[in-house]
Design a protein around this motif. Structure first.
Motif, PDB file in Angstrom:
ATOM      1  N   LYS A 196       5.444  10.109   3.891  1.00 54.83           N
ATOM      2  CA  LYS A 196       5.399  11.469   3.367  1.00 54.83           C
ATOM      3  C   LYS A 196       4.941  12.447   4.442  1.00 54.83           C
ATOM      4  O   LYS A 196       5.440  13.559   4.537  1.00 54.83           O
ATOM      5  CB  LYS A 196       4.458  11.534   2.156  1.00 54.83           C
TER       6      LYS A 196
ATOM      7  N   ASP B 110       0.874  -1.170   0.000  1.00 51.42           N
ATOM      8  CA  ASP B 110       0.000   0.000   0.000  1.00 51.42           C
ATOM      9  C   ASP B 110       0.917   1.227   0.000  1.00 51.42           C
ATOM     10  O   ASP B 110       1.560   1.533   1.004  1.00 51.42           O
ATOM     11  CB  ASP B 110      -0.898  -0.007   1.237  1.00 51.42           C
ATOM     12  N   MET B 111       0.974   1.934  -1.122  1.00 51.90           N
ATOM     13  CA  MET B 111       1.893   3.061  -1.259  1.00 51.90           C
ATOM     14  C   MET B 111       1.199   4.403  -1.072  1.00 51.90           C
ATOM     15  O   MET B 111       1.769   5.443  -1.405  1.00 51.90           O
ATOM     16  CB  MET B 111       2.567   2.999  -2.634  1.00 51.90           C
ATOM     17  N   SER B 112       0.005   4.406  -0.518  1.00 50.85           N
ATOM     18  CA  SER B 112      -0.771   5.641  -0.403  1.00 50.85           C
ATOM     19  C   SER B 112      -0.112   6.680   0.502  1.00 50.85           C
ATOM     20  O   SER B 112      -0.361   7.882   0.360  1.00 50.85           O
ATOM     21  CB  SER B 112      -2.183   5.343   0.102  1.00 50.85           C
ATOM     22  N   GLU B 113       0.742   6.250   1.450  1.00 57.80           N
ATOM     23  CA  GLU B 113       1.410   7.190   2.358  1.00 57.80           C
ATOM     24  C   GLU B 113       2.848   7.480   1.939  1.00 57.80           C
ATOM     25  O   GLU B 113       3.570   8.163   2.663  1.00 57.80           O
ATOM     26  CB  GLU B 113       1.432   6.622   3.781  1.00 57.80           C
TER      27      GLU B 113
ATOM     28  N   HIS C  70       5.970   7.899  -1.489  1.00 53.86           N
ATOM     29  CA  HIS C  70       6.215   8.389  -2.845  1.00 53.86           C
ATOM     30  C   HIS C  70       6.004   7.258  -3.851  1.00 53.86           C
ATOM     31  O   HIS C  70       5.932   6.076  -3.496  1.00 53.86           O
ATOM     32  CB  HIS C  70       7.629   8.948  -2.947  1.00 53.86           C
ATOM     33  N   GLU C  71       5.943   7.613  -5.112  1.00 52.65           N
ATOM     34  CA  GLU C  71       5.751   6.625  -6.175  1.00 52.65           C
ATOM     35  C   GLU C  71       6.917   5.631  -6.192  1.00 52.65           C
ATOM     36  O   GLU C  71       8.070   6.012  -5.956  1.00 52.65           O
ATOM     37  CB  GLU C  71       5.643   7.315  -7.535  1.00 52.65           C
TER      38      GLU C  71
END
Length: 246
Positions: free
Chosen positions: A62, A40-43, A45-46
């Protein structure tokens, strides 16, 4: 002690994970890992902004997370699955149901009987970080660090199948044992436990601790005025592993 095969495997994987490939190829590696492990990369960077797989493993948030500021509240040190918890009885705790071990052996020989005695009758909780989890760890309450011991060891996997078949796994694996004291004067231990492919366990407040290195005997570090606050980032696993709090 001589290096175990699990140490050599972990060191080899660490070299691959730390290598910065050309951007187009690193992008494929990172995106493939995110998809394969379901990160889950929602918090964060890409994925293609991280220059190595290890930088993706050890990614920082972030934005800081919100948590209780009540001094009496103890927060989790990491994102994890709680694999076991309970009470220390007759010096025993559980690595998983049906597999118990002696807490004194987990803490090692470089803590005195008096230092170890504070956990008898207390609680233990095991936090298992999978390869898909956020790999950094944070301070669970305002505290003073009293002592840390780096204990070299093996690098067996710490997933459920391994916990169920290998007795004393936490004791055999390399670990960093940290004795802490809360602002209320209560003492507890945080134990960072290595695992296969965990080449490094970073401890930011003591950079002399170098895990999966050439150290063959326990290394002891004493502290006088090292204070850390709840939520502080104090390091990371370079891949998933386990934190035991007693």
């Amino acid at each position: 002690m001589e290096k175990h095969i699990t140490s050599l495997i972990s060191q080899s994987f660490g070299k691959f994970a730390n290598k910065e490939f050309p951007h187009w190829f690193q992008k494929i590696i990172n995106n493939s890992y995110v998809k394969l492990m379901g990160l889950d990369m929602s918090e964060f960077h890409e994925p293609n902004t991280y220059k190595s797989l290890n930088k993706l493993f050890t990614r920082t948030l972030k934005e800081p997370r919100h948590y209780s500021l009540d001094a009496s509240d103890f927060i989790s040190p990491c994102d994890s699955w709680i694999s076991e918890l309970g009470r220390v009885q007759d010096n025993y705790a559980l690595q998983i149901k049906g597999m118990r071990y002696k807490v004194n052996e987990l803490l090692g020989e470089n803590f005195s009987d008096e230092e170890k005695a504070v956990v008898e009758g207390g609680e233990f909780i095991n936090f298992y970080l999978s390869p898909s989890d956020y790999h950094r760890y944070h301070i669970p309450t305002n505290l003073k660090v009293l002592k840390a011991v780096h204990i070299p060891g093996k690098f067996y996997p710490v997933n459920v199948p391994s916990l169920q078949k290998r007795l004393n796994l936490f004791i055999e694996n390399e670990r960093v044992v940290i004795l802490c004291e809360t602002t209320e004067g209560k003492k507890f231990y945080m134990v960072l436990v290595s695992a296969l492919n965990v080449g490094v366990m970073q401890v930011s407040f003591e950079p002399r601790i170098q895990t999966n290195a050439d150290v063959t005997t326990p290394q002891v570090y004493e502290f006088e005025n090292t204070y850390l606050n709840k939520g502080d980032d104090f390091g990371c696993f370079e891949m998933g592993s386990t934190i035991v709090i007693v």
